[in-house]
Design an enzyme around this catalytic site. Structure first.
Site, PDB file in Angstrom:
ATOM      1  N   LYS A 179      -0.227   5.758  67.265  1.00  0.00           N
ATOM      2  CA  LYS A 179      -0.729   5.925  65.899  1.00  0.00           C
ATOM      3  C   LYS A 179      -1.037   4.561  65.266  1.00  0.00           C
ATOM      4  O   LYS A 179      -0.297   3.612  65.480  1.00  0.00           O
ATOM      5  CB  LYS A 179       0.395   6.633  65.124  1.00  0.00           C
ATOM      6  CG  LYS A 179       0.052   7.135  63.780  1.00  0.00           C
ATOM      7  CD  LYS A 179       1.276   7.753  63.128  1.00  0.00           C
ATOM      8  CE  LYS A 179       2.304   6.713  62.742  1.00  0.00           C
ATOM      9  NZ  LYS A 179       3.312   7.131  61.775  1.00  0.00           N
ATOM     10  N   LYS A 211       1.118   0.650  59.716  1.00  0.00           N
ATOM     11  CA  LYS A 211       1.328  -0.573  58.933  1.00  0.00           C
ATOM     12  C   LYS A 211       2.321  -1.490  59.619  1.00  0.00           C
ATOM     13  O   LYS A 211       2.335  -2.687  59.387  1.00  0.00           O
ATOM     14  CB  LYS A 211       1.931  -0.198  57.561  1.00  0.00           C
ATOM     15  CG  LYS A 211       1.000   0.529  56.636  1.00  0.00           C
ATOM     16  CD  LYS A 211       1.643   0.753  55.271  1.00  0.00           C
ATOM     17  CE  LYS A 211       2.234   2.130  55.134  1.00  0.00           C
ATOM     18  NZ  LYS A 211       2.546   2.535  53.776  1.00  0.00           N
ATOM     19  N   LYS A 247      12.463   5.267  63.749  1.00  0.00           N
ATOM     20  CA  LYS A 247      12.711   4.124  62.869  1.00  0.00           C
ATOM     21  C   LYS A 247      14.076   3.498  63.107  1.00  0.00           C
ATOM     22  O   LYS A 247      14.246   2.288  62.987  1.00  0.00           O
ATOM     23  CB  LYS A 247      12.594   4.536  61.398  1.00  0.00           C
ATOM     24  CG  LYS A 247      11.161   4.698  60.941  1.00  0.00           C
ATOM     25  CD  LYS A 247      11.079   4.529  59.441  1.00  0.00           C
ATOM     26  CE  LYS A 247       9.653   4.550  58.960  1.00  0.00           C
ATOM     27  NZ  LYS A 247       9.572   4.419  57.497  1.00  0.00           N
TER      28      LYS A 247
HETATM   29  P1  TYM Z   1       3.584   6.799  54.871  1.00  0.00           P
HETATM   30  O1  TYM Z   1       3.746   5.845  53.757  1.00  0.00           O
HETATM   31  O2  TYM Z   1       4.054   6.398  56.237  1.00  0.00           O
HETATM   32  O3  TYM Z   1       2.069   7.194  55.032  1.00  0.00           O
HETATM   33  C1  TYM Z   1       1.305   7.648  53.929  1.00  0.00           C
HETATM   34  C2  TYM Z   1       0.316   8.725  54.349  1.00  0.00           C
HETATM   35  O4  TYM Z   1      -0.583   8.220  55.340  1.00  0.00           O
HETATM   36  C3  TYM Z   1      -0.605   9.105  56.462  1.00  0.00           C
HETATM   37  N1  TYM Z   1      -0.829   8.308  57.676  1.00  0.00           N
HETATM   38  C4  TYM Z   1      -1.796   8.547  58.559  1.00  0.00           C
HETATM   39  N2  TYM Z   1      -2.764   9.488  58.597  1.00  0.00           N
HETATM   40  C5  TYM Z   1      -3.623   9.451  59.638  1.00  0.00           C
HETATM   41  N3  TYM Z   1      -3.547   8.529  60.633  1.00  0.00           N
HETATM   42  C6  TYM Z   1      -2.585   7.576  60.640  1.00  0.00           C
HETATM   43  N4  TYM Z   1      -2.521   6.671  61.601  1.00  0.00           N
HETATM   44  C7  TYM Z   1      -1.664   7.547  59.563  1.00  0.00           C
HETATM   45  N5  TYM Z   1      -0.599   6.754  59.243  1.00  0.00           N
HETATM   46  C8  TYM Z   1      -0.102   7.231  58.087  1.00  0.00           C
HETATM   47  C9  TYM Z   1       0.761   9.755  56.462  1.00  0.00           C
HETATM   48  O5  TYM Z   1       0.768  10.966  57.187  1.00  0.00           O
HETATM   49  C10 TYM Z   1       1.001   9.953  54.986  1.00  0.00           C
HETATM   50  O6  TYM Z   1       0.345  11.125  54.525  1.00  0.00           O
HETATM   51  N6  TYM Z   1       7.262  10.099  54.164  1.00  0.00           N
HETATM   52  C11 TYM Z   1       5.946   9.676  53.698  1.00  0.00           C
HETATM   53  C12 TYM Z   1       5.895   9.330  52.229  1.00  0.00           C
HETATM   54  C13 TYM Z   1       6.371  10.400  51.314  1.00  0.00           C
HETATM   55  C14 TYM Z   1       5.718  11.601  50.999  1.00  0.00           C
HETATM   56  C15 TYM Z   1       6.554  12.262  50.048  1.00  0.00           C
HETATM   57  C16 TYM Z   1       4.522  12.191  51.425  1.00  0.00           C
HETATM   58  C17 TYM Z   1       7.528  10.370  50.594  1.00  0.00           C
HETATM   59  N7  TYM Z   1       7.620  11.499  49.821  1.00  0.00           N
HETATM   60  C18 TYM Z   1       6.200  13.502  49.529  1.00  0.00           C
HETATM   61  C19 TYM Z   1       4.187  13.425  50.883  1.00  0.00           C
HETATM   62  C20 TYM Z   1       5.012  14.079  49.952  1.00  0.00           C
HETATM   63  C21 TYM Z   1       5.540   8.456  54.494  1.00  0.00           C
HETATM   64  O7  TYM Z   1       6.343   7.727  55.011  1.00  0.00           O
HETATM   65  O8  TYM Z   1       4.202   8.203  54.483  1.00  0.00           O
END
Ligand code: TYM
Length: 340
Positions: free
Chosen positions: A201, A204, A118
């Site tokens: 991957k 968004k 990032k």
């Molecule tokens: P974020 O917002 O990037 O993504 C949210 C969730 O979606 C999953 N994900 C995917 N799974 C499968 N294939 C993909 N292409 C894909 N893209 C995204 C991510 O693995 C995630 O589960 N750091 C985290 C947010 C967060 C969080 C937490 C998660 C903050 N605090 C505490 C769990 C527990 C994040 O950026 O997810």
């Protein structure tokens, strides 16, 4: 020291940045719903404080937060059964994160690949929030003493850090206070790939909208994106070994399996021998059947933003009731004086 057994509790979160895409749905939200319906207490957060580690326009952030709440609910999360809220309404997250800033080591954070991705080449210009992001994530989880965290594959390293922070805190203070959380990275869709490049991957933030299916896409857009998805010229194999070295083919089969709630093997035994010209319309039909009702319901919920805000406020009250006492106990362990 007697080992404390923590009551099972699920926590997970998603950032309110842009529209939710299919990878978020299959890798996370769909599994949040399954866990909600398994009877364990479930806490699902919209991590707005994580979102601002990179610049967010305030008006867009408000819309994205409500839209994510709407996708949670439209996908089947029930605000009565699960606790649904946005992170900034529960101050204990950031308060515990400060303690964890003092527990985690620079070397641990320096190893985080998401920060490197990032921050890109211009590391000096990244916000300091982006660097300590994983400490806030550990606090999100541990302020509920959560034992299980459903996420996609890309969050694995952050969850390992969460375990390291919990273990170091327990060890430094000679307590058995924070659980060593289990990541739940399961199913066929833990890493949904881009429709334009099967080695990247689905995300968004990919500049190409054709690389992903957004949860707000209408039926025609979904069908068009699948029709235009990159593939190879060969027919589909009837066994998984035949997908070796064919990342785009594997991805489409995986998406089909996840949407149909079956395994990759079972899909291949049905479609083995078919050309993509035949398989893509099958996938498009299934995707529209499963996703269109969610996007319709989201649009309906978005017409009543006050109702969404009320749901998030009520969720935050319930979340506070769990998080505040755990924060207070943490302060006691650390040696902070507070009047009682
Ligand atoms: P974020 O917002 O990037 O993504 C949210 C969730 O979606 C999953 N994900 C995917 N799974 C499968 N294939 C993909 N292409 C894909 N893209 C995204 C991510 O693995 C995630 O589960 N750091 C985290 C947010 C967060 C969080 C937490 C998660 C903050 N605090 C505490 C769990 C527990 C994040 O950026 O997810």
């Amino acid at each position: 020291m007697a080992e404390v057994v923590h009551t099972p509790r699920v926590f997970s979160g998603i950032q309110p940045t842009n529209h939710l895409q299919l990878g978020n749905y299959l890798g996370a939200v769909k599994r949040f719903v399954e866990m909600q319906n398994s009877g364990i207490e479930t806490v699902y957060c919209i991590v707005d404080l994580h979102a601002i580690t990179v610049w967010q326009d305030p008006a867009d952030l408000r819309v994205a937060t409500r839209e994510l709440a709407a996708s949670y609910i439209a996908s089947g999360l029930d605000p009565e059964k699960s606790i649904l809220f946005n992170q900034s309404q529960v101050p204990a997250h950031t308060q515990l994160a400060w303690i964890f800033n003092c527990v985690a080591r620079m070397g641990w954070l320096n190893r985080m690949t998401q920060f490197k991705d990032k921050a890109g080449k211009n590391r000096e210009n990244a916000s300091t929030g982006l660097f300590v992001y994983p400490n806030l994530m550990a606090a999100d989880i541990l302020v509920y003493h959560a034992t299980h965290v459903p996420v996609g594959e890309d969050q694995k390293q952050h969850l390992e850090l969460t375990r390291d922070i919990a273990a170091k805190f327990n060890n430094d203070f000679g307590v058995d206070f924070f659980p060593i959380t289990e990541p739940v990275i399961e199913g066929v869709a833990t890493r949904v790939m881009s429709l334009r490049d099967g080695t990247k991957k689905m995300s968004k933030s990919d500049p190409s909208d054709m690389s992903r299916i957004n949860m707000t896409d209408d039926a025609d857009t979904i069908a068009k994106k699948i029709r235009k998805a990159k593939t190879d010229p060969d027919a589909l194999p009837s066994e998984a070994e035949g997908l070796e070295g064919r990342p785009e083919a594997r991805n489409l089969v995986n998406i089909y399996a996840a949407l149909a709630e079956t395994t990759m093997e079972s899909v291949l035994s049905d479609v083995g021998g078919k050309q993509f010209a035949e398989f893509k319309p099958m996938l498009a039909e299934l995707a529209v059947e499963k996703l269109a009702p969610i996007s319709l319901e989201m649009a309906r919920l978005m017409e009543a933003p006050d109702e969404i805000d009320r749901i998030l406020g009520r969720g935050a009250e319930r979340a506070n009731a769990i998080a505040q006492p755990i924060l207070e106990q943490t302060y006691d362990i650390v040696g902070m004086i507070r009047s009682r």
